[in-house]
Structure formats: structure tokens, C-alpha cells
Design an enzyme around this catalytic site. Structure first.
Site, PDB file in Angstrom:
ATOM      1  N   ASN A 198     -16.786 -13.176 -13.317  1.00  0.00           N
ATOM      2  CA  ASN A 198     -17.643 -12.331 -12.480  1.00  0.00           C
ATOM      3  C   ASN A 198     -16.987 -12.180 -11.103  1.00  0.00           C
ATOM      4  O   ASN A 198     -16.850 -13.157 -10.371  1.00  0.00           O
ATOM      5  CB  ASN A 198     -19.021 -13.012 -12.365  1.00  0.00           C
ATOM      6  N   HIS A 216     -22.032  -4.590 -14.987  1.00  0.00           N
ATOM      7  CA  HIS A 216     -21.547  -5.705 -14.167  1.00  0.00           C
ATOM      8  C   HIS A 216     -21.140  -6.845 -15.103  1.00  0.00           C
ATOM      9  O   HIS A 216     -21.864  -7.200 -16.023  1.00  0.00           O
ATOM     10  CB  HIS A 216     -22.655  -6.140 -13.213  1.00  0.00           C
ATOM     11  N   CYS A 249     -23.362  -8.117  -6.077  1.00  0.00           N
ATOM     12  CA  CYS A 249     -22.710  -7.550  -7.273  1.00  0.00           C
ATOM     13  C   CYS A 249     -23.075  -6.090  -7.506  1.00  0.00           C
ATOM     14  O   CYS A 249     -22.411  -5.394  -8.276  1.00  0.00           O
ATOM     15  CB  CYS A 249     -23.041  -8.385  -8.499  1.00  0.00           C
TER      16      CYS A 249
END
Ligand SMILES: CC(C)(COP(=O)(O)OP(=O)(O)OC[C@H]1O[C@@H](n2cnc3c(N)ncnc32)[C@H](O)[C@@H]1OP(=O)(O)O)[C@@H](O)C(=O)NCCC(=O)NCCS
Length: 357
Positions: free
Chosen positions: A314, A284, A139
Site C-alpha cells: 500500500n 486503491h 490514500c
């Protein structure tokens, strides 16, 4: 985990001389020239997931803030999505594929272990035979590739870079595991980075600074065991579920809050800026509670944090560039604004970038 390794700031802190007035941050001479995004058509709502696993919309929304996510079509790949996001970024940057001399893709769901997804994108966008490679930092991938591209552009050997975060996470999720399958989605986000001909060293627009970090001792809290050389694909490895993402959510959560907070604070203070100088933080998009804790820790109101995880979940390496593109499109970033991009992910890895729009 060594808490002091979270930012690298002990060796790189900006320490003003006693009595010195606050100076302008020094730029790198590299700026984002255009951004692009692509998300697949299919929307998978929380209610849809209740037909797959024992969960509720209420549980997912309360614990994560996620309401729905996008899921790529069965034959749609990370490269397909990257090509669409990349083409959009080129269009917005006012450049042609032939102008790009560096392509870097961040992904944990490449089309294939090799060749790199960046090579597929380079070919599909009709670029010349230019440097193209993938980076795997989960990520944090987009922050990593932005820093790599910035350094390569600064070297003077490259002029315009296309950086793309793209993920088809739906392909590595265990759709019987309610603790992970509710969290993730598919998509791609891109940016074109260019050397600024006039430079941006005196408070002008562009990338100002980046902090990257990693702690491999925490590699066992978020990982996919199969598919590499340790557990190659066999009928037994597939049956055992080794090709699915595994996560200790509670551990990841605790570390994420601390690391993203530290990295965001350090990147601002190391550059002689106050936390309130950040017009917008693009974090994020993992969990709204993580972002709320970040807001408390930084003592900044929630409207300084751009969020789209309610609609996209996500999307790992695609998360930050998707959110950045959306914030730009919504006019939330104005010329002269200081913006912080911050992420954490498997590895563990983390990173923060400070830029001036
Ligand atoms: C995953 C996460 C949402 C779980 O939230 P949590 O509050 O920590 O929940 P817990 O893991 O403690 O689980 C609490 C209970 O909910 C249950 N549960 C887990 N997923 C569930 C779901 N989708 N629906 C309903 N119940 C669920 C658990 O089984 C557990 O039940 P138990 O108490 O009977 O054992 C949260 O830990 C998180 O977001 N972590 C970070 C994950 C992340 O960001 N990963 C990506 C990093 S890049």
C-alpha cells in the site's frame, strides 16, 4: 458513519426520465494526457520483514496479498520520487515543464511540514512560477487532486496540470509493529491532465465524473498523532511513538469494502452506465481481500480489477496513479474504455473517478 454520505449520490444522482433511452455520459472537457511512475530500487520481501517482527510470509500473503514492497533510500524523499514520476508523465504526455501551469501533490509524507512538496517539485522540474500546492487526503489523495485539477482546468484559467501522489511511508512506520509495518511501501505516480481543445462532452475521452467524500468521525482508526501542533516533536513524543502511523486494521477493512463498493457503483449508475460497462477498475491497493470483496459486491470478475499490491504493498496517495500507469503500460486500457479509479483512506476519506480512455 452515515452510510448515506458515502457517495453524495442522493443529491447528484442521474435519474433518467421514464422510458428514456440510456444516454452517453457527459464529460468534463478534461483528459489524462500521460501517466508516469517511479518506485525505489530496494525491494523488501516478506521474508526480510520476518527478521524485524514476529510474522511469516504465509500470514502476510494470506491476510493481505502482499509479497514485497519498495523502500526508498535513506536520503531519497517524497519530492525526489515525485520529480521522477512527474518527469515521466510529462514525457509520455509530450509536454515540457514550461507547458504546465498547475502542480498539485497528494502526500501524507511530505519532505517537510512546509513548504509544500509541490513547490519543491515545481522548482526541481524547472517549471515557471506557476500555482503549486499539496493536498492531504491520505490514500484518496490522488482522486482528490484529480478532481481539484479538473475543476481548475475547467475554469479556463489553467491549461495543463501535473498531479502527483508520492509517499515515503517507510519513514512513518513503526518497524516493531507487525500489524502495520507489513502493509505499506514507498513510491510515486503521476498524471498530466489537459483541457481537451475539442471538448469531450459527447462520450469522448476524458474525465467524466468524480465523487468525493469524508467522515471525520472515523479519524481515530487511522492516523499519526505526533508532528502537528497537538503533539509537536519532543524527545518524549518520539519515545512514546507518536510519530508513527496507528491503525485499527479490522475497522478500516470493514469500512473500506463498503465505501469502495458504494462509490464504484454510484459513479457508474449515476452516469447511466451498468457495472459491467467498466472495462477496468483501478482500486486503491490496500489488501487483496478488500479487492476480492469489491469484485463479489460488483459481480465483476477479478480480471476487471488491476492489482499490483503483491509487488508494491500500500503506497497511499501513490497507489492509484502507480496502478493506473502500470495498467496503461501493460495495454490493459484501450481507447474508448470506461475506467473507474476508486480509493479510501485516513480521514476517513474516499473518492471515485469515472473516465473514458
Ligand atoms: C491489517 C489486516 C491485514 C489484519 O488482518 P486481520 O485478519 O484483520 O487480522 P487481525 O487484526 O484480526 O489480527 C489477527 C491476529 O493476527 C495477528 N497479527 C497481526 N499482524 C500480524 C502479522 N504481521 N503477522 C502475524 N500475525 C499478525 C494479530 O496480533 C492477531 O492475533 P491475535 O488473534 O492473537 O490477537 C487487515 O485488518 C487489513 O488489511 N485491514 C485494512 C488495513 C488497511 O487497508 N489500511 C490502509 C487503509 S488506506
Amino acid at each position: 458513519m452515515n452510510p448515506h454520505s458515502a457517495s453524495g449520490s442522493e443529491t447528484e444522482s442521474f435519474i433518467p426520465a421514464p422510458g428514456a433511452t440510456r444516454g452517453k455520459p457527459v464529460g468534463t472537457g478534461v483528459a489524462i494526457r500521460g501517466t508516469g511512475a517511479y518506485t525505489p530500487e530496494k525491494v523488501l520481501t516478506n521474508d526480510d520483514i520476518t527478521h524485524l517482527v514476529d510474522t511469516t510470509d504465509e500470514w502476510i500473503v494470506t491476510r493481505t496479498g502482499i509479497r514485497e514492497r519498495r523502500i526508498a533510500a535513506p536520503d531519497e524523499t517524497a519530492a525526489d520520487m515525485a520529480v521522477r514520476a512527474g518527469a515521466r508523465a510529462l514525457e509520455k504526455a509530450g509536454l515540457n515543464p514550461a507547458d504546465i501551469d498547475l502542480v498539485i501533490v497528494a502526500t501524507i509524507t511530505p519532505d517537510m511540514p512546509f513548504p509544500s512538496t509541490a513547490c519543491l517539485v515545481q522548482d526541481r522540474l524547472g517549471m515557471g512560477p506557476v500555482c503549486a500546492f499539496d493536498v492531504e487526503a491520505a490514500c484518496s489523495g490522488f482522486i482528490y487532486i484529480t478532481e481539484i485539477a479538473t475543476s481548475m482546468l475547467q475554469s479556463g484559467r489553467f491549461h495543463n496540470a501535473l498531479v502527483i501522489g508520492t509517499e515515503k511511508l517507510s519513514s512513518i512506520l513503526d518497524w516493531n509493529d507487525r500489524s502495520t509495518c507489513v502493509l505499506f511501501g514507498d513510491g510515486a505516480g503521476a498524471a498530466v491532465l489537459s483541457r481537451e481543445e475539442n471538448g469531450n462532452g459527447d462520450g469522448g475521452r476524458g474525465i467524466i465524473d468524480t465523487r468525493l467524500g469524508a467522515d471525520g468521525s472515523a479519524s481515530n482508526i487511522l492516523y499519526m498523532p505526533g508532528g502537528g501542533c497537538r503533539i509537536p516533536a519532543t524527545a518524549a513524543s518520539v519515545t512514546a511513538g507518536h510519530h508513527f502511523l496507528k491503525m485499527n486494521g479490522r475497522e478500516v477493512f470493514k469500512i473500506a469494502v463498503r465505501i469502495m463498493g458504494q462509490a464504484s457503483q454510484d459513479i457508474l449508475t449515476d452516469n447511466n452506465l451498468g457495472l459491467g460497462d467498466a472495462a477496468l477498475i483501478i482500486p486503491h491497493q490496500a489488501n487483496s481481500r478488500i479487492i476480492e470483496m469489491l469484485s463479489e459486491r460488483m459481480k465483476l470478475p477479478m480480471d476487471r480489477f488491476h492489482m499490483n499490491l503483491d509487488r508494491l504493498g500500500n503506497t497511499s496517495a501513490a497507489s492509484v496513479p502507480l496502478a493506473l500507469d502500470e495498467a496503461v503500460e501493460q495495454g490493459k486500457i484501450r481507447p474508448g474504455d470506461y475506467v473507474v479509479l476508486v480509493a479510501f483512506g485516513a480521514g476517513l476519506t474516499w473518492g471515485a473517478t469515472l473516465l473514458r480512455w
